[in-house]
Design an enzyme around this catalytic site. Sequence first.
Site, PDB file in Angstrom:
ATOM      1  N   PHE A 324      48.326  35.958  44.583  1.00  0.00           N
ATOM      2  CA  PHE A 324      47.627  36.552  43.160  1.00  0.00           C
ATOM      3  C   PHE A 324      48.034  38.148  43.429  1.00  0.00           C
ATOM      4  CE2 PHE A 324      45.619  33.062  42.829  1.00  0.00           C
ATOM      5  CZ  PHE A 324      45.126  32.905  41.461  1.00  0.00           C
ATOM      6  N   ASP A 325      48.098  38.889  41.905  1.00  0.00           N
ATOM      7  CA  ASP A 325      47.683  40.484  42.124  1.00  0.00           C
ATOM      8  C   ASP A 325      46.682  40.386  42.091  1.00  0.00           C
ATOM      9  OD1 ASP A 325      48.389  43.537  41.440  1.00  0.00           O
ATOM     10  OD2 ASP A 325      47.192  43.184  40.009  1.00  0.00           O
ATOM     11  N   LYS A 326      45.847  41.375  42.607  1.00  0.00           N
ATOM     12  CA  LYS A 326      44.667  42.076  42.992  1.00  0.00           C
ATOM     13  C   LYS A 326      44.013  42.770  41.514  1.00  0.00           C
ATOM     14  CE  LYS A 326      41.193  45.056  45.341  1.00  0.00           C
ATOM     15  NZ  LYS A 326      41.165  46.036  43.980  1.00  0.00           N
ATOM     16  N   VAL A 504      50.364  35.572  39.814  1.00  0.00           N
ATOM     17  CA  VAL A 504      49.531  35.783  38.699  1.00  0.00           C
ATOM     18  C   VAL A 504      49.190  36.913  38.953  1.00  0.00           C
ATOM     19  CG1 VAL A 504      47.973  35.319  37.464  1.00  0.00           C
ATOM     20  CG2 VAL A 504      49.103  33.713  38.845  1.00  0.00           C
TER      21      VAL A 504
END
Length: 612
Positions: A324-326, A504
């Site tokens: 994941f990106d944050k 994502v």
Amino acid sequence: MIGRYAKLNVYQEIFKSSDFYRVAGGAFLIPVALLIGLMSNTAVIASLSLKELVLIVSVLVNGFPIIMEAVKGVMAKEVNVDELVSIAIIACMLTGNYLEAAVVSAIMVAGALIEEAVSDSARQAIESLVEMTPDTATLLRNGREETVKVETIRKGDMLVVRSGEIIAVDGVIREGATSVDEASITGESIPVNRLEGDDVYAGTTCVDGFIKVEAVRVGEDSTFGKIVQMIQAAEESKTESARIVDEYAKWFTPVILASALLALLFTGDVTRAITVLIVGCPCSFLLAGPVTTVAAISRAATEGVLVKGGGYLENMAKASSLYFDKTGTLTRGEPGVVEILPEGGRSAEDLISMAAAVETGSAHPLATAILRKAGEMSSSIPEAREIVSETGRGVSGMVGEKRVEVVSSDAYGQKGLTTVEVRVDGDVWGCLCMEDEARPMATKAIRDLGAKGINDIRILSGDREPAVKRLADEVGISRWHAGCKPDEKLDLIDTCVGSGLIFVGDGVNDAPALKAADTGIAMGLRGSDVALETADIVLMNDGLEKLPFLVDLSRKMSRTIKINIALSFIINLIAVVLGFAGVLTPILGAITHNIGSILVVALAASLRYSKG
């Protein structure tokens, strides 16, 4: 698969079409011919009885289109499975088996119609999208309303949209307010409120109210237009399984032809050879992949998830890693006040009111967070004057006779919080701690993904370590990487590419990572233009809870394709053996062939009912 009914992108109501009436008319001639045969003193024309002439007409009506498709395939130097059935029909005619030729022709084209009708149920979501765009819209010109064709609308035009009407363009509300049903874009069934200055999208419905919308993107350039293009293009894409099937299909025609020749040579029975040709036609084998893929993509679309091709779902099916990106992905992408820490016996309401007073009118994200929190607490906000903003430090102003300052502080930086200190006439009244809050469904989504065997879940973020760690602990992710530059993200992704790795991101600053991953999934509401262009899959409502659903759907799709391929192969093999042995006649062979094809299509269409 016979003739033109093989096309997966034909949108029509099969049983109301002229093709259906033609097929039914040709089939009706068969019982007519049999009835004529029962009558005495049947007329004979050029050595053919009237019964045989009627049967020949039936073959011309239903069998001739099959033969023509086979001829076109040969002329184009393409392998066409219609060739096998065409040879069988012609062989029946040459040997005087007119009844068999007529019945086989009727069964084959009728079976193809039924396959198409069942396949259409797999495309219902796609069809509804195509039909959802209005043909006309109400345009405001020189203060007067006029109805125009949607294709004539240009950027900058002002549209009037009333309750119950579908919005024809992507645009911005310039006047009015409404509730908008955005299910066609986001999959969300509950209408959302849209006010002046808010964006609205083509294909969504104005539930109530009255709005004037300035057109920003129209036609194929609109978000809705791009969605339709994406889904239609996805129908043409092939999964790895489908490509393998296509390769093997090239060998089917020569192998079946050889089998039919062997049946004729060993048994001397031309009927057995004809039966082998009919049952050997690999229609169900070729349908296994495409119909299943369309059903899965269609099912995803009903949940507000856009998939650019079945291959990306196939990649997801074997994935065990998801990164994941944050910011903007696991989080909302905007800060919120999470802690109010007053000092000196003052109340939280007094502290937030003073801060909100000098932040009023500021467009800074922290100011927005403070004002939103004050609104949630129903705090009264006094009027401020002489407001001065200092870049990198904070803001100050006069509230009554008091000087109020809201300045940056690193008091809670080690906890991953952004903190501002509120001072009144030099005295510290307290601190407001803010962070980019996690999306509401993030924790549950990650827990559900872990339960489905996605055991390598990480955060790749360019943010500070305390902020990343705080979020990771909150949502239940044990592995995270802070301070990542774009090239460092790519290095981490490259180590897992090829194993089905999913990334994502929000589709704006994560474009390289989205492209590098085996499957890139973007959040659609933030920077949707970039998301639609870059990602393989788009979550149009930014709903992370759709990720476990997608994993399930991808696995079901891959499993269904494999089952359909195996089922098709077994049915074809058994039918060829039974045809060779004389157990199946040409008519029974045609029935068996179509039962297999319809069964495969029905299994594929069942994906439309997968749980969301």
